[in-house]
Design a protein around this motif. Sequence first.
Motif, PDB file in Angstrom:
ATOM      1  N   VAL A 149      34.767  -0.523  84.074  1.00 19.98           N
ATOM      2  CA  VAL A 149      35.592  -1.596  83.523  1.00 19.98           C
ATOM      3  C   VAL A 149      36.760  -1.799  84.471  1.00 19.98           C
ATOM      4  O   VAL A 149      37.445  -0.843  84.852  1.00 19.98           O
ATOM      5  CB  VAL A 149      36.106  -1.245  82.116  1.00 19.98           C
ATOM      6  N   VAL A 176      29.150  -7.520  76.406  1.00 23.76           N
ATOM      7  CA  VAL A 176      28.529  -6.692  77.442  1.00 23.76           C
ATOM      8  C   VAL A 176      27.491  -5.834  76.725  1.00 23.76           C
ATOM      9  O   VAL A 176      27.844  -4.952  75.938  1.00 23.76           O
ATOM     10  CB  VAL A 176      29.569  -5.820  78.158  1.00 23.76           C
ATOM     11  N   ALA A 210      34.293  -7.666  75.326  1.00 24.48           N
ATOM     12  CA  ALA A 210      35.251  -7.628  76.435  1.00 24.48           C
ATOM     13  C   ALA A 210      36.262  -8.750  76.303  1.00 24.48           C
ATOM     14  O   ALA A 210      35.924  -9.880  75.923  1.00 24.48           O
ATOM     15  CB  ALA A 210      34.514  -7.743  77.768  1.00 24.48           C
ATOM     16  N   VAL A 219      33.836  -6.441  84.490  1.00 27.35           N
ATOM     17  CA  VAL A 219      32.907  -5.343  84.268  1.00 27.35           C
ATOM     18  C   VAL A 219      31.942  -5.237  85.440  1.00 27.35           C
ATOM     19  O   VAL A 219      31.496  -6.251  85.987  1.00 27.35           O
ATOM     20  CB  VAL A 219      32.138  -5.528  82.939  1.00 27.35           C
ATOM     21  N   LEU A 263      35.408  -3.172  74.347  1.00 29.69           N
ATOM     22  CA  LEU A 263      35.070  -2.568  75.630  1.00 29.69           C
ATOM     23  C   LEU A 263      36.127  -1.550  76.024  1.00 29.69           C
ATOM     24  O   LEU A 263      37.322  -1.835  76.025  1.00 29.69           O
ATOM     25  CB  LEU A 263      34.960  -3.651  76.708  1.00 29.69           C
ATOM     26  N   PHE A 323      32.095   3.022  78.297  1.00 33.18           N
ATOM     27  CA  PHE A 323      31.191   2.264  79.151  1.00 33.18           C
ATOM     28  C   PHE A 323      30.790   3.032  80.406  1.00 33.18           C
ATOM     29  O   PHE A 323      29.872   2.618  81.125  1.00 33.18           O
ATOM     30  CB  PHE A 323      31.857   0.934  79.550  1.00 33.18           C
ATOM     31  N   SER A 374      36.730   1.765  78.936  1.00 30.94           N
ATOM     32  CA  SER A 374      36.211   2.298  80.187  1.00 30.94           C
ATOM     33  C   SER A 374      35.482   3.624  79.989  1.00 30.94           C
ATOM     34  O   SER A 374      34.459   3.874  80.625  1.00 30.94           O
ATOM     35  CB  SER A 374      37.345   2.477  81.207  1.00 30.94           C
ATOM     36  N   GLN A 382      39.532  -8.399  81.302  1.00 29.26           N
ATOM     37  CA  GLN A 382      38.708  -7.273  81.725  1.00 29.26           C
ATOM     38  C   GLN A 382      37.514  -7.802  82.510  1.00 29.26           C
ATOM     39  O   GLN A 382      36.837  -8.740  82.070  1.00 29.26           O
ATOM     40  CB  GLN A 382      38.180  -6.482  80.519  1.00 29.26           C
TER      41      GLN A 382
END
Length: 570
Positions: free
Chosen positions: A32, A150, A197, A203, A21, A26, A23, A201
């Motif tokens: 994130v 995720v 993830a 989300v 994961l 995503f 940021s 972290q």
Amino acid sequence: MAPSLTLKPDGPDFIISAVPLDSRAFSPFGDVVENPRPDLHPSVASRNHASSSLPLDGIVANQGTAIKYQHLSRMANHYHQAPSGNPGVAVMNMFVCSARLDIRSSEPGLDEFASVHVPQLFPVSVLERHPFTTQTFIPLTTDDRKRYLVIVAPSLPPAIADQALPVPVPGPADAAASRRLPGRGLPDVRRLRAFIARTNQAVTYGPGTWHAPMVALGPADTAIDFVVVQFSNGVGIEDCQEVALASASPAESGGRIAFLDLSGVESKQGENPYNALINACHARPAEIQSRYTAHRTARNLQQREKFLSSEFKGLNLDPVLLRIEDPEEPGFQDPRNCLVFWARPPDHVLTLASHVQALLKNAAPSLWLMPLHRMHLTTLEVTHSRKIEEISSLVASLRPVISALTNFTFTHRSRLVKPLISYDLSAIALSFLPAAGEEVLSPKQTVHSDVLGDNVAEKDGCYTYHHLRRDVFELAQSTGVKIESRYVVPSAHITLARYVSQGDHDSFASRIQWIEAIEEINKWLEDEVWDVAGKDFLGEWIVGQERGLDARTGTLWYGGGRTIMVGEGF
């Protein structure tokens, strides 16, 4: 209860890879939430008055004992647009999610997630979204053995099938807050993304973001507690909308995710990069083969999407190859020198490769074809793109083990099977899988040797091509030479062709025809070449057959260069 629609993707099941994961990656789907500077202690920031250089408008707070990072994720409440008129209120729930995949105890020196035990493919059968609210999952655990998946997808354009699903409509009054609203549209499962993830972290799914129910990863019989923060108004179809991914048959799954990029398949800096995958698969050839299968399947699907995308910008033509092939630049020399150990294809593999090249050339006449006498499988790349003097120094350092490396395949035999075309925007290759107990099809005199005394190919139940790559890496590294391999992913391939013109692929129709041609060739390979005896083409390759590894140096990008030493074949 969330209303459920049924969606059946066109075509066969597909595979994607799950990646760590991040940021930025995503960002199309949400935020994130993590510490942007875990290396910075609040006391240091306070003492150095570091607020001006902190990310996310960070400030020193709590009388100098804390750092406050602002607006890591913004909550959104669009229930004022809900058809029912019911306002949304902030709610905080807890989800206790049992681990759905087992993680075995890891070995010393490996990442704690290195020995994850997973099925080859993890099925995704349901996607849901919360059209009027963000939803934030915050894990409550310090157990580093755990992770969570995720899984998200963008929306398709609005259609009749989703016209009854209420969604907020971006408007000028709140354009900034709603700029990321996807609007109506069922999930585009062909563009599904999956992220792994860490438990440090959190989300946030953006409003209307299609996502799978939470998938916790960890030891058997454990769970991860999540605090979940969102808005809700108690109206089912406004709070949550759900889509079931139907399959071609009840026994099959809808979307599937292959775990190609779990942290267990990534080595730590300085370690032998091939050990991580072997350990993650518990050294089981069937699991190693499944990783190779998943890698090339996922990659082909990703490249197919690139070729057929409305944002297609053209092929990646190699400027050096273009200059070499340009009659107006006679004598141009590739300046990039390399040092490698190649496995050379035996005659029957070259016969197959030549036939596939002819089929590809028929579909794209302007292709540059790799000459048969230059075809190779890179078992070990020591370095690349260096000056001649640097290569000469490395050869001198490797000299004590070059003979052992080139002859390594004589006593360490591994098989490759199930050839298939792999491709991208730069080149086309014939890729193979490490054998895992398939029937031996090579001539008997190839399999036996008076040195070894038995059928080594039958022992690929414990020694695969990935083991071979690990061992030659280890032997080369024992000299103190830094090994700078670029390509250590689970792949075994020989380059067949490269693109030197945009002409064969400059329209959407021509690119469709190209993809269809590749898929037709691959179907022929599966039906007529895989594990089939007595046919015109043999798809099995015992590495080291006819000659051992080829220690080669010079300008090698297109099969050139010179040989230092070739090992004994069988």
